[in-house]
Design a protein around this motif. Structure first.
Motif, PDB file in Angstrom:
ATOM      1  N   THR A  22       0.836  -1.192   0.000  1.00  0.00           N
ATOM      2  CA  THR A  22       0.000   0.000   0.000  1.00  0.00           C
ATOM      3  C   THR A  22       0.880   1.255   0.000  1.00  0.00           C
ATOM      4  O   THR A  22       2.011   1.209   0.477  1.00  0.00           O
ATOM      5  CB  THR A  22      -0.927   0.000   1.232  1.00  0.00           C
ATOM      6  OG1 THR A  22      -1.689   1.198   1.236  1.00  0.00           O
ATOM      7  CG2 THR A  22      -0.161  -0.092   2.518  1.00  0.00           C
ATOM      8  N   PRO A  23       0.380   2.364  -0.502  1.00  0.00           N
ATOM      9  CA  PRO A  23       1.163   3.607  -0.459  1.00  0.00           C
ATOM     10  C   PRO A  23       1.375   4.143   0.955  1.00  0.00           C
ATOM     11  O   PRO A  23       2.174   5.041   1.162  1.00  0.00           O
ATOM     12  CB  PRO A  23       0.311   4.589  -1.272  1.00  0.00           C
ATOM     13  CG  PRO A  23      -0.599   3.760  -2.085  1.00  0.00           C
ATOM     14  CD  PRO A  23      -0.805   2.487  -1.334  1.00  0.00           C
ATOM     15  N   LEU A  24       0.663   3.580   1.915  1.00  0.00           N
ATOM     16  CA  LEU A  24       0.829   4.012   3.301  1.00  0.00           C
ATOM     17  C   LEU A  24       2.246   3.761   3.806  1.00  0.00           C
ATOM     18  O   LEU A  24       2.732   4.481   4.680  1.00  0.00           O
ATOM     19  CB  LEU A  24      -0.190   3.278   4.179  1.00  0.00           C
ATOM     20  CG  LEU A  24      -0.354   3.741   5.611  1.00  0.00           C
ATOM     21  CD1 LEU A  24      -0.865   5.175   5.631  1.00  0.00           C
ATOM     22  CD2 LEU A  24      -1.319   2.838   6.340  1.00  0.00           C
ATOM     23  N   GLY A  25       2.931   2.773   3.254  1.00  0.00           N
ATOM     24  CA  GLY A  25       4.301   2.484   3.643  1.00  0.00           C
ATOM     25  C   GLY A  25       5.236   3.634   3.350  1.00  0.00           C
ATOM     26  O   GLY A  25       6.191   3.887   4.089  1.00  0.00           O
ATOM     27  N   PHE A  26       4.982   4.368   2.265  1.00  0.00           N
ATOM     28  CA  PHE A  26       5.801   5.523   1.905  1.00  0.00           C
ATOM     29  C   PHE A  26       5.677   6.615   2.963  1.00  0.00           C
ATOM     30  O   PHE A  26       6.665   7.247   3.339  1.00  0.00           O
ATOM     31  CB  PHE A  26       5.374   6.038   0.522  1.00  0.00           C
ATOM     32  CG  PHE A  26       6.283   7.067  -0.053  1.00  0.00           C
ATOM     33  CD1 PHE A  26       7.506   6.709  -0.588  1.00  0.00           C
ATOM     34  CD2 PHE A  26       5.918   8.404  -0.076  1.00  0.00           C
ATOM     35  CE1 PHE A  26       8.351   7.653  -1.126  1.00  0.00           C
ATOM     36  CE2 PHE A  26       6.749   9.354  -0.614  1.00  0.00           C
ATOM     37  CZ  PHE A  26       7.970   8.982  -1.151  1.00  0.00           C
ATOM     38  N   ILE A  27       4.469   6.821   3.469  1.00  0.00           N
ATOM     39  CA  ILE A  27       4.237   7.836   4.504  1.00  0.00           C
ATOM     40  C   ILE A  27       4.928   7.425   5.803  1.00  0.00           C
ATOM     41  O   ILE A  27       5.576   8.255   6.460  1.00  0.00           O
ATOM     42  CB  ILE A  27       2.728   8.049   4.718  1.00  0.00           C
ATOM     43  CG1 ILE A  27       2.118   8.620   3.439  1.00  0.00           C
ATOM     44  CG2 ILE A  27       2.459   8.962   5.902  1.00  0.00           C
ATOM     45  CD1 ILE A  27       0.627   8.638   3.412  1.00  0.00           C
ATOM     46  N   PHE A  28       4.814   6.149   6.190  1.00  0.00           N
ATOM     47  CA  PHE A  28       5.505   5.663   7.375  1.00  0.00           C
ATOM     48  C   PHE A  28       7.010   5.841   7.242  1.00  0.00           C
ATOM     49  O   PHE A  28       7.700   6.165   8.209  1.00  0.00           O
ATOM     50  CB  PHE A  28       5.190   4.193   7.629  1.00  0.00           C
ATOM     51  CG  PHE A  28       3.857   3.927   8.269  1.00  0.00           C
ATOM     52  CD1 PHE A  28       3.098   4.955   8.789  1.00  0.00           C
ATOM     53  CD2 PHE A  28       3.362   2.644   8.350  1.00  0.00           C
ATOM     54  CE1 PHE A  28       1.872   4.708   9.377  1.00  0.00           C
ATOM     55  CE2 PHE A  28       2.139   2.378   8.938  1.00  0.00           C
ATOM     56  CZ  PHE A  28       1.392   3.421   9.453  1.00  0.00           C
ATOM     57  N   ALA A  29       7.529   5.621   6.044  1.00  0.00           N
ATOM     58  CA  ALA A  29       8.968   5.733   5.822  1.00  0.00           C
ATOM     59  C   ALA A  29       9.445   7.172   5.992  1.00  0.00           C
ATOM     60  O   ALA A  29      10.514   7.418   6.566  1.00  0.00           O
ATOM     61  CB  ALA A  29       9.326   5.213   4.440  1.00  0.00           C
TER      62      ALA A  29
END
Length: 89
Positions: A22-29
């Motif tokens: 999911t693109p949510l991983g980019f935000i967490f990163a």
């Protein structure tokens, strides 16, 4: 042990897994990268332990940021259909 370093490593690990789902991983990163950077500054000022954990967190977060960017570039360069027509009037 620095708490921010541990949080950065956890966010880095989670973001590496979520990057492919999911693109949510980019935000967490991105969040984990800034927390890791802040933890390194805090460790340097206070002399706490956890420098290796902070560096590992920064590494995981950096990978979780760059892998999607590389995948997007590869997709745009090689997998995007193009239709070139030579029109001579």
């Amino acid at each position: 042990m620095n708490t921010k370093a541990i949080i950065s490593l956890i966010l880095g690990s989670v973001s590496l897994i979520l990057t492919f789902l999911t693109p949510l991983g980019f935000i967490f990163a991105i969040v984990g990268f800034f927390i890791g950077f802040l933890s390194l500054r805090e460790i340097h000022k206070t002399g706490q332990q956890g420098r290796g954990v902070a560096i590992a967190g920064l590494t995981c977060n950096t990978l979780a940021i760059t892998i999607p960017l590389i995948m997007i570039i590869i997709h745009l360069l090689f997998l995007t259909p193009t239709d070139f027509r030579l029109e001579i009037s």
